[in-house]
Design a protein around this motif. Structure first.
Motif, PDB file in Angstrom:
ATOM      1  N   GLN A  16       0.811  -1.212   0.000  1.00 13.08           N
ATOM      2  CA  GLN A  16       0.000   0.000   0.000  1.00 13.08           C
ATOM      3  C   GLN A  16       0.849   1.269   0.000  1.00 13.08           C
ATOM      4  OE1 GLN A  16      -2.456   0.478   3.553  1.00 13.08           O
ATOM      5  NE2 GLN A  16      -4.235   0.054   2.264  1.00 13.08           N
ATOM      6  N   ARG A  28      -4.936   0.540  -4.161  1.00  5.85           N
ATOM      7  CA  ARG A  28      -4.463   0.849  -2.814  1.00  5.85           C
ATOM      8  C   ARG A  28      -5.440   0.298  -1.773  1.00  5.85           C
ATOM      9  NH1 ARG A  28      -1.521   5.915  -3.239  1.00  5.85           N
ATOM     10  NH2 ARG A  28       0.395   4.775  -2.968  1.00  5.85           N
ATOM     11  N   LYS A  33      -0.155  -2.782   3.964  1.00  4.24           N
ATOM     12  CA  LYS A  33       1.048  -2.031   4.328  1.00  4.24           C
ATOM     13  C   LYS A  33       2.223  -2.976   4.561  1.00  4.24           C
ATOM     14  CE  LYS A  33      -0.303   2.380   6.185  1.00  4.24           C
ATOM     15  NZ  LYS A  33      -1.678   2.521   6.626  1.00  4.24           N
TER      16      LYS A  33
END
Length: 101
Positions: A16, A28, A33
């Motif tokens: 991300q 996204r 992450k």
């Protein structure tokens, strides 16, 4: 190529924090992450993709950063498989209910 029938999944594909021009291939919203190789491997294993980890490899766009990569069975379009892996990692991290749409 020795990896016939395999797809390469670089962590950058589902990260991300990366932009599309830095290598992210899924939206996204679907990305996660900072994915780790072992998370990608576990997710691919859960999806039955027989993952093979190559930790010493560097993503060509960021050749100075050794991020590693995971080879998985080619069972469809790369973006679809990347999205499934990211979704599986989200479940493992316990984020399936959170996040904005």
């Amino acid at each position: 190529m020795k990896d016939k029938g395999k797809l390469v999944i670089w962590p950058a594909y589902i990260d991300q924090t990366k932009s599309r021009s830095s290598g992210r291939i899924i939206s996204r919203k679907n990305a996660i992450k900072e994915p780790h190789l072992n998370e990608i491997k576990e997710a691919a294993k859960q999806l039955g993709l027989e993952p093979e980890v190559e930790p010493e490899k560097a993503y060509p766009k960021t050749w100075w950063e050794v991020s590693g990569r995971v080879l998985v069975e080619d069972k469809g379009p790369k973006s679809v498989i990347a999205k499934q892996i990211a979704a599986s990692i989200k479940k493992m991290r316990g984020h399936e209910g959170s996040g904005k749409t």
